[in-house]
Design a protein around this motif. Structure first.
Motif, short mmCIF file in Angstrom:
data_model
loop_
_atom_site.label_atom_id
_atom_site.label_comp_id
_atom_site.label_asym_id
_atom_site.label_seq_id
_atom_site.Cartn_x
_atom_site.Cartn_y
_atom_site.Cartn_z
N SER A 170 0.86 -1.18 0.00
CA SER A 170 0.00 0.00 0.00
C SER A 170 0.88 1.22 0.00
N PHE A 171 0.32 2.33 -0.34
CA PHE A 171 1.10 3.55 -0.34
C PHE A 171 1.31 4.03 1.07
N GLY A 172 2.41 4.70 1.25
CA GLY A 172 2.76 5.15 2.58
C GLY A 172 2.24 6.53 2.88
N ALA A 173 1.00 6.78 2.59
CA ALA A 173 0.44 8.10 2.84
C ALA A 173 0.59 8.44 4.31
N GLY A 174 1.03 9.64 4.56
CA GLY A 174 1.17 10.06 5.95
C GLY A 174 2.44 9.58 6.59
N MET A 175 3.28 8.89 5.86
CA MET A 175 4.53 8.44 6.44
C MET A 175 5.53 9.59 6.48
N ALA A 176 6.66 9.30 7.08
CA ALA A 176 7.63 10.36 7.33
C ALA A 176 8.12 11.06 6.07
N GLY A 177 8.09 10.36 4.98
CA GLY A 177 8.76 10.93 3.81
C GLY A 177 7.89 11.76 2.90
N ALA A 178 7.05 12.57 3.46
CA ALA A 178 6.22 13.42 2.61
C ALA A 178 6.99 14.63 2.14
N GLN A 179 8.31 14.45 2.04
CA GLN A 179 9.21 15.58 1.86
C GLN A 179 9.01 16.36 0.58
N SER A 180 8.59 15.67 -0.47
CA SER A 180 8.65 16.35 -1.76
C SER A 180 7.29 16.45 -2.41
N SER A 181 6.26 16.42 -1.61
CA SER A 181 4.94 16.34 -2.21
C SER A 181 4.62 17.53 -3.10
N THR B 295 14.39 9.76 -1.36
CA THR B 295 13.83 8.48 -1.81
C THR B 295 12.32 8.59 -1.73
N PRO B 296 11.61 7.87 -2.58
CA PRO B 296 10.17 8.08 -2.64
C PRO B 296 9.45 7.58 -1.39
N ASP B 297 8.38 8.25 -1.10
CA ASP B 297 7.56 7.91 0.04
C ASP B 297 6.56 6.83 -0.37
N LEU B 298 7.06 5.64 -0.53
CA LEU B 298 6.23 4.52 -0.96
C LEU B 298 6.52 3.33 -0.07
N ARG B 299 5.45 2.72 0.39
CA ARG B 299 5.66 1.57 1.27
C ARG B 299 6.14 0.38 0.45
N LEU B 300 7.00 -0.40 1.06
CA LEU B 300 7.61 -1.53 0.35
C LEU B 300 6.74 -2.78 0.47
N ARG B 301 6.84 -3.60 -0.56
CA ARG B 301 6.11 -4.88 -0.52
C ARG B 301 6.60 -5.73 0.64
N GLN B 302 5.69 -6.42 1.26
CA GLN B 302 6.08 -7.37 2.30
C GLN B 302 5.35 -8.68 2.07
N ASP B 303 6.09 -9.76 2.08
CA ASP B 303 5.48 -11.09 1.98
C ASP B 303 5.41 -11.68 3.39
N THR B 304 4.33 -12.36 3.67
CA THR B 304 4.23 -12.98 4.99
C THR B 304 5.08 -14.25 5.07
N VAL B 305 5.20 -14.91 3.94
CA VAL B 305 6.00 -16.13 3.87
C VAL B 305 6.81 -16.08 2.59
#
Lengths: 508, 384
Positions: free
Chosen positions: A13-24, A65-75
């Motif tokens: 998902s997108f990292g809306a509201g995360m720390a890196g809103a630096q360059s919006s 670096t872009p404010d985008l959440r990284l993919r995470q796999d559970t397994v």
């Protein structure tokens, strides 16, 4: 089933509201201007999620670096719990569960000027016959590489017919290179493509050794490598943010094959015969591991030299081992010869093989012995999809031949690259980003391609069975193959957690 | 009752003593200089840096440069000046001759001597491949880590030796780094861990991940953390190792592994490592320059650059605790760090966007009692 696997395996998902809103602000301006200037055919390629990715990657300085959440796999790789290495022990560290970032300055590199005459995309693979120490002597994969080339070429020609690179109305051009020359030829060729010919992305290769050499260079040169034909599981297990693959690998096919062999058929005495090259050596690793972890270790594993015609040394020993089943991992030609020789020796065990045996060459050489052979396969060529029908018709018209798995996956891979170039523009890092942060599976002709955290294809794989003179493709559900338990637990965060050096916790 | 009182008093006293105990902290580089194309570099993407007395050799993606520390001036060489290929991934200097040896990324090996470039490649020499990732001078020998094995060139006799899976325990041949020290040559090999060549015996020894699995590290400190090794740097009697999956240290008997989750390491993606001593090593990560500054106490300093302006910060950590955060008006040039060299008290940092010079005025190794810096991280967006 595929959707379930995808949803289970990927959280993105997108990292809306995360720390890196630096360059919006800068990004929004850049995107707004960009969108206004976009030709309508380009706008049509950009779905809302991709537009959001573009908004967050455009206008960044070299230090952001872009404010985008990284993919995470559970397994990792949808591995059942009973196939996990050292399953009884919680490892100190687990890799490949969280997507690797690209943190370099590349996104700030400006696009080239209007003098550009074409948009070059590299293709590297076994195209011409050579003798190479790297691939074990005389090259043997041209039959696969040429199909890969044809599939990729068709994709480029189709995009050019639609207007080429929409932003500048210039054609795409394929920069074709052979990978099976002198030692490490693939490395030199990636250098040529990245630095001398200034390609924007690269598609290839097939041989595992050449692939590893190529991706190491791509990592330093910072250029996307899309793999469409190397099923070596370790290809993607390298933590390179520039590498992607749009074909199911030997890990996925090995798991399904072993689920069938061990869980459904309950065979316990398994023998392996394989090519003495990287494809054979690494292809059977998951087969070996699964068998051992299911308490039925492989009884015997025999390797043969590439190009062999007499397998009596290996098969005599395998015959003495009183096996329930034989698994072959290698090329189609040798696979068929092994099978024929087995039957001649009175070895009537079920014969399983890797996906390379699903070929006319295998059927022609094996003849009646091909009946009942089962292979892992990275997709289902019989599935009903108008895109696939259209691709087949276009391929027949262009090359007067049927497309095989290498052609179909190369067609998908090249379409992914061209889509990425179209929407991201001529910037290698952004081309990477729009693929790496894609939220939906790519709608390919082979199948819908969902990337996992390692940017590997986690789509469903199949078993191909030769029945009544033809290959038939079966899903796990079709064949009622039991599956091991895959716990949906959060492994990324179960460790002690990571610390962001830019935003460390308060000091004590 | 009396005993309880005595114990209570002793406890309170020890607490007071603990609170009064001075803080031992590592040296923190606060004076940095940044060099980019604006200062005369041919390219900002720096793959290699090597200090050589007053000269600093810089290998970029588009040519060779030399910084004169005394004048601050930069001179550069490109293909038009005879450099065989523009992309330079490795540099070493022969201290006896002053020759500068260059590993070229897809261009082979070059010697810069007396203003002339000599060129060896896979079609005119015993260099096993033209994609060279590492180069190291060992007496009269030049070692080159290439993508298809390692080559050793005898500069006296002109003989070449090639090391691949045929004559060394190189499970995979994809060499990534080479370094000399402790009477050994260390190869970092992608997919084959670290290889050690004993100069006295001519014997090889390999160090592979004990669990043998790509997707996990089963136990901490049981051996090399992963087989995809990017660098191996000997210092004193130990060797420091970097991988794209964490880092480790080996003293000949014991291993110590490091991850972002258990140390001050900025990231587990590490491009290279430079050991300064058995206690200090610098790791080139994709999220900053991380140095373990005191092995025994697991004390680290990680340097990063702010996203705006030239400023940066250093975070001092012990295990997972942040001890100190130090802001500075000029930081490292970029957080994507690729290579280092140690130059006396100074440190050179090669990044994907410029070269950094950390000036080590008053540098001290290990830890020292000193006042803790009050956290003064520069606010985000502060342009200096």
């Amino acid at each position: 089933m595929r959707l379930q696997v995808c949803v289970l395996g990927i959280i993105l998902s997108f990292g809306a509201g995360m720390a890196g809103a630096q360059s919006s602000t800068a990004s929004a301006k850049a995107t707004a201007g960009d969108a206004e200037a976009m030709p309508p055919e380009l706008k049509a390629l950009i779905d809302p999620d991709t537009a959001e990715v573009l908004r967050r990657i455009n206008g960044l300085s070299p230090y952001e670096t872009p404010d985008l959440r990284l993919r995470q796999d559970t397994v990792y790789a949808n591995t059942p719990v009973d196939y996990e290495p050292f399953g009884a022990i919680k490892p100190y560290k687990e890799f490949f569960l969280k997507q690797i970032e690209y943190t370099g300055p590349g996104r700030a590199i400006p696009e080239p000027g209007p003098d550009l005459k074409s948009v070059k995309i590299g293709l590297i693979g076994p195209i011409m016959s050579t003798v190479s120490v790297a691939t074990g002597g005389k090259s043997h994969e041209e039959v696969l590489g040429i199909k890969m080339l044809e599939g990729a070429k068709l994709a480029i020609e189709e995009w050019n017919a639609r207007g080429g690179y929409f932003r500048h109305h210039i054609p795409f051009e394929m920069d074709t290179r052979n990978d099976n020359g002198l030692w490490g030829a693939s490395g030199n060729e990636i250098i040529n493509m990245a630095y001398k010919n200034e390609d924007w992305a690269i598609l290839g290769t097939i041989d595992g050794a050449n692939s590893h050499i190529a991706i190491r260079v791509a990592l330093k040169a910072e250029i996307v490598m899309m793999n469409t034909g190397d099923t070596d599981p370790t290809f993607i297990e390298t933590n390179i943010p520039w590498v992607m693959r749009c074909i199911g690998d030997d890990r996925q096919m090995g798991y399904l094959l072993m689920d069938y062999v061990l869980r459904k058929m309950k065979y316990s005495r398994i023998g392996i015969i394989r090519a003495s090259n990287r494809y054979g050596r690494f292809g059977v690793r998951e087969v070996n591991d699964a068998a051992r972890r299911m308490q039925h270790p492989v009884i015997i594993e025999m390797a043969y030299r590439l190009g062999s015609a007499d397998f009596s040394l290996q098969l005599e020993r395998m015959k003495e081992a009183n096996l329930d089943a034989v698994i072959h991992w290698g090329d189609a030609a040798e696979g068929a010869l092994v099978l024929n020789q087995m039957r001649k020796m009175g070895m009537n065990q079920p014969f399983f093989a890797s996906d390379r045996s699903v070929s006319p060459e295998f059927v022609k050489t094996a003849g009646a012995n091909a009946e009942g052979v089962i292979c892992g396969y990275p997709w289902n060529p019989d599935h009903k999809d108008p895109k696939l029908d259209q691709f087949r018709a276009a391929f027949r018209k262009r090359f007067n031949a049927e497309p095989d798995t290498y052609a179909a996956h190369a067609y998908d891979g090249m379409n992914m690259l061209i889509w990425a170039i179209q929407v991201a523009g001529l910037n290698r890092a952004k081309i990477r980003d729009v693929l790496a942060y894609r939220t939906k599976p790519w709608p390919g002709v082979t199948h819908d391609i969902p990337f996992g955290a390692s940017l590997d294809d986690l789509g469903e794989v199949f078993l191909a069975k030769f029945e009544n003179g033809a290959w038939h493709y079966h899903s796990r559900e079709d064949m009622n193959i039991p599956h091991g338990y895959i716990p949906a637990r959060d492994r990324v965060n179960r460790a002690t957690g990571e610390i962001d050096p830019m935003n460390p916790p308060p000091q004590k | 009752m009396r005993i309880v009182a005595i114990i209570g008093l002793a406890g309170a006293l020890s607490g007071l003593l603990a609170a009064a105990e001075p803080v031992k902290l590592p040296y923190v580089y606060t004076k940095w200089k940044q060099f980019t194309v604006a200062d005369g570099l041919p390219n900002d993407h720096i793959f290699a840096v090597k200090a050589d007395g007053p000269r600093v050799w810089i290998g970029t993606e588009d040519g060779l440069a030399m910084l004169d520390k005394r004048t601050g001036k930069i001179k550069s060489w490109g293909e038009k000046d005879g450099l065989p290929w523009k992309v330079i991934t490795a540099i070493d200097v022969d201290k006896k001759t002053g020759d500068v040896w260059l590993g070229l990324f897809g261009g082979g090996l070059s010697r810069f001597s007396g203003g002339r470039f000599d060129h060896w490649h896979q079609l005119n020499s015993g260099l096993v491949n033209d994609v060279v990732y590492g180069v190291a001078v060992q007496d009269e020998y030049i070692w080159a880590a290439t993508t298809a094995g390692a080559s050793r060139f005898n500069t006296v006799t002109g003989e070449w030796a090639i090391f691949t899976e045929k004559n060394s325990p190189m499970e995979e041949i994809w060499n990534y780094s080479v370094a000399v020290g402790n009477g050994k040559v260390y190869l970092g090999v992608w997919g084959s861990g670290m290889l050690e060549y004993d100069l006295a015996t001519g014997r090889w020894k390999d160090y592979l991940d004990p669990d043998g699995e790509m997707e996990i590290d089963l136990y901490r400190d049981d051996g090399i953390v992963h087989v995809i090794v990017t660098g191996a740097s000997p210092a004193n009697d130990v060797v420091w190792i970097s991988t794209y999956f964490g880092a480790c240290r080996y003293d000949g008997r014991h291993w110590r592994g490091y991850y972002n989750q258990d140390s001050g390491l900025a990231s587990d993606f590490i491009n290279n490592v430079k050991g300064r001593s058995a206690d200090e090593a610098w790791f080139a990560t994709d999220k900053g320059a991380s140095a373990v500054t005191d092995f025994k106490t697991n004390t680290w300093v990680t340097y990063t650059r702010d996203t705006k302006g030239k400023g940066g910060q250093a975070v001092v950590m012990r295990d997972r605790d942040v001890l100190e955060t130090v802001g500075m008006p000029v930081g490292i040039p970029h957080n994507f760090v690729i290579n280092y060299d140690i130059d006396g008290n100074d440190v050179w940092v090669a990044t994907a966007k410029g070269l950094g010079w950390g000036i080590g005025e008053g540098y001290y190794p290990g830890l020292k009692e000193r006042p803790k810096t009050v956290a003064k991280t520069m606010p985000k967006g502060d342009v200096r």
